[in-house]
Design an enzyme around this catalytic site. Structure first.
Site, PDB file in Angstrom:
ATOM      1  N   GLY A  46       0.783  -1.232   0.000  1.00 32.86           N
ATOM      2  CA  GLY A  46       0.000   0.000   0.000  1.00 32.86           C
ATOM      3  C   GLY A  46       0.814   1.282   0.000  1.00 32.86           C
ATOM      4  O   GLY A  46       0.371   2.304  -0.499  1.00 32.86           O
ATOM      5  N   GLU A 101       4.028   4.581   5.318  1.00 34.14           N
ATOM      6  CA  GLU A 101       2.871   3.677   5.381  1.00 34.14           C
ATOM      7  C   GLU A 101       1.672   4.359   4.736  1.00 34.14           C
ATOM      8  O   GLU A 101       1.520   5.582   4.819  1.00 34.14           O
ATOM      9  CB  GLU A 101       2.618   3.351   6.871  1.00 34.14           C
ATOM     10  CG  GLU A 101       1.360   2.602   7.200  1.00 34.14           C
ATOM     11  CD  GLU A 101       1.365   1.150   6.754  1.00 34.14           C
ATOM     12  OE1 GLU A 101       1.552   0.909   5.539  1.00 34.14           O
ATOM     13  OE2 GLU A 101       1.143   0.260   7.587  1.00 34.14           O
ATOM     14  N   ASP A 102       0.821   3.555   4.117  1.00 33.83           N
ATOM     15  CA  ASP A 102      -0.359   4.124   3.474  1.00 33.83           C
ATOM     16  C   ASP A 102      -1.361   4.669   4.485  1.00 33.83           C
ATOM     17  O   ASP A 102      -1.823   5.793   4.385  1.00 33.83           O
ATOM     18  CB  ASP A 102      -1.025   3.089   2.543  1.00 33.83           C
ATOM     19  CG  ASP A 102      -1.280   1.740   3.228  1.00 33.83           C
ATOM     20  OD1 ASP A 102      -1.007   1.608   4.442  1.00 33.83           O
ATOM     21  OD2 ASP A 102      -1.751   0.825   2.539  1.00 33.83           O
ATOM     22  N   ASP A 105      -4.628   2.405  10.891  1.00 38.10           N
ATOM     23  CA  ASP A 105      -6.018   2.091  11.208  1.00 38.10           C
ATOM     24  C   ASP A 105      -6.080   1.719  12.700  1.00 38.10           C
ATOM     25  O   ASP A 105      -6.143   2.595  13.553  1.00 38.10           O
ATOM     26  CB  ASP A 105      -6.431   0.941  10.279  1.00 38.10           C
ATOM     27  CG  ASP A 105      -7.868   0.539  10.400  1.00 38.10           C
ATOM     28  OD1 ASP A 105      -8.716   1.415  10.604  1.00 38.10           O
ATOM     29  OD2 ASP A 105      -8.176  -0.658  10.295  1.00 38.10           O
ATOM     30  N   LYS A 133      -6.877   6.863  10.534  1.00 39.57           N
ATOM     31  CA  LYS A 133      -8.280   6.750  10.963  1.00 39.57           C
ATOM     32  C   LYS A 133      -8.290   6.706  12.489  1.00 39.57           C
ATOM     33  O   LYS A 133      -8.298   5.628  13.088  1.00 39.57           O
ATOM     34  CB  LYS A 133      -8.875   5.424  10.468  1.00 39.57           C
ATOM     35  CG  LYS A 133      -9.279   5.355   9.029  1.00 39.57           C
ATOM     36  CD  LYS A 133     -10.026   4.027   8.829  1.00 39.57           C
ATOM     37  CE  LYS A 133      -9.964   3.559   7.412  1.00 39.57           C
ATOM     38  NZ  LYS A 133     -10.498   2.187   7.266  1.00 39.57           N
ATOM     39  N   PHE A 154     -13.872   2.536   4.548  1.00 36.02           N
ATOM     40  CA  PHE A 154     -12.882   1.743   3.826  1.00 36.02           C
ATOM     41  C   PHE A 154     -12.503   2.460   2.533  1.00 36.02           C
ATOM     42  O   PHE A 154     -13.354   2.712   1.686  1.00 36.02           O
ATOM     43  CB  PHE A 154     -13.409   0.339   3.522  1.00 36.02           C
ATOM     44  CG  PHE A 154     -12.333  -0.557   3.009  1.00 36.02           C
ATOM     45  CD1 PHE A 154     -11.428  -1.141   3.883  1.00 36.02           C
ATOM     46  CD2 PHE A 154     -12.189  -0.783   1.649  1.00 36.02           C
ATOM     47  CE1 PHE A 154     -10.402  -1.950   3.404  1.00 36.02           C
ATOM     48  CE2 PHE A 154     -11.164  -1.586   1.160  1.00 36.02           C
ATOM     49  CZ  PHE A 154     -10.270  -2.172   2.049  1.00 36.02           C
ATOM     50  N   VAL A 155     -11.220   2.804   2.419  1.00 37.71           N
ATOM     51  CA  VAL A 155     -10.775   3.592   1.267  1.00 37.71           C
ATOM     52  C   VAL A 155      -9.853   2.783   0.350  1.00 37.71           C
ATOM     53  O   VAL A 155      -9.194   1.839   0.788  1.00 37.71           O
ATOM     54  CB  VAL A 155     -10.046   4.884   1.707  1.00 37.71           C
ATOM     55  CG1 VAL A 155     -11.021   5.851   2.366  1.00 37.71           C
ATOM     56  CG2 VAL A 155      -8.877   4.584   2.645  1.00 37.71           C
ATOM     57  N   ASP A 161      -5.710  -0.968  -1.750  1.00 43.62           N
ATOM     58  CA  ASP A 161      -6.493  -1.889  -2.592  1.00 43.62           C
ATOM     59  C   ASP A 161      -7.781  -2.346  -1.925  1.00 43.62           C
ATOM     60  O   ASP A 161      -7.995  -2.184  -0.722  1.00 43.62           O
ATOM     61  CB  ASP A 161      -5.672  -3.147  -2.878  1.00 43.62           C
ATOM     62  CG  ASP A 161      -5.586  -4.066  -1.651  1.00 43.62           C
ATOM     63  OD1 ASP A 161      -5.261  -3.559  -0.563  1.00 43.62           O
ATOM     64  OD2 ASP A 161      -5.867  -5.264  -1.788  1.00 43.62           O
ATOM     65  N   ARG A 167      -5.356  -0.081  -6.732  1.00 42.69           N
ATOM     66  CA  ARG A 167      -4.127   0.550  -6.238  1.00 42.69           C
ATOM     67  C   ARG A 167      -3.665   1.676  -7.154  1.00 42.69           C
ATOM     68  O   ARG A 167      -3.001   2.612  -6.729  1.00 42.69           O
ATOM     69  CB  ARG A 167      -2.997  -0.489  -6.131  1.00 42.69           C
ATOM     70  CG  ARG A 167      -3.210  -1.525  -5.057  1.00 42.69           C
ATOM     71  CD  ARG A 167      -1.930  -2.309  -4.837  1.00 42.69           C
ATOM     72  NE  ARG A 167      -2.121  -3.551  -4.104  1.00 42.69           N
ATOM     73  CZ  ARG A 167      -2.187  -3.644  -2.773  1.00 42.69           C
ATOM     74  NH1 ARG A 167      -2.099  -2.566  -2.026  1.00 42.69           N
ATOM     75  NH2 ARG A 167      -2.354  -4.814  -2.195  1.00 42.69           N
TER      76      ARG A 167
END
Ligand code: 5GP
Length: 181
Positions: A46, A101-102, A105, A133, A154-155, A161, A167
């Site tokens: 990600g 990091e993407d 969470d 988040k 949820f993105v 992905d 992606r």
């Protein structure tokens, strides 16, 4: 063609690139002031697009490496399990690690990674996350550089992905109905 009918745009591409440039400038200033150079560790898969844009926005002779951890798979809720599936190529001895990091969470992934990599001799360990988040956090992890705080949705896109798709979207979108994708 890529079907985006089920997606709502949350963060358009131009806002992402503005924010990534600003983060790159801050990282440059912070590390330069300390006389350090960040060793960027991209958390695959990600983080790949964020890394490629962020590293071009950092005006220092950075080095990079990659790790992969187990993540959502095709589910849209966290399993809570963290497993290293690809380790680093280079030693961390004396390096100033900056995780790229993407999204943060629950915080479980980065809490595990920062604990593990501090024990491997890194001089400093910081975190850059494009998205956070906060409502979902189970473990508090200090994010040094955060792009956007987003609600509990949820993105996908910009590296993120759903079942390995989306992606390559240049924006961050919300999957309106994940089970129908
Ligand atoms: P954490 O360990 O903080 O719960 O989760 C981190 C990982 O979960 C992220 O690196 C990402 O792979 C995945 N993840 C968390 N939220 C989302 C989301 O909204 N969309 C996608 N595609 N992945 C997510």
């Amino acid at each position: 063609m890529l079907d985006t009918a089920n997606l709502r745009i949350l963060i358009p591409a131009n806002e992402i690139s503005d924010r990534v440039l600003a983060l790159g400038a801050r990282i440059t200033a912070d590390y330069h002031a300390d006389g350090r150079v960040p060793h960027l560790i991209c958390v695959l898969k990600g983080g790949c697009m964020f890394l490629s844009d962020l590293m071009r926005a950092v005006n220092l002779p950075v080095t990079i490496d990659f790790i992969a951890v187990s993540s959502y798979g095709s589910e849209t809720t966290s399993s809570g399990e963290v497993r290293l599936t690809k380790d680093l190529d280079q030693s961390l001895d004396g390096r100033d690690v900056l995780f790229v990091e993407d999204i943060v969470d629950t915080g479980l992934t980065l809490s595990y990674l920062t604990d593990t990599f501090r024990r491997r001799g890194a001089r400093s360990v910081k975190i850059a996350a494009l998205l956070s988040k906060p409502a979902r956090r189970q473990i508090e992890v200090p994010i040094d550089y955060v792009g956007f705080e987003i609600p509990d949705e949820f993105v996908v896109g910009y590296g993120l992905d759903h079942a390995e798709r989306y992606r390559n979207l240049p924006f961050i979108g919300v999957v309106e109905n994940p089970t129908a994708v």
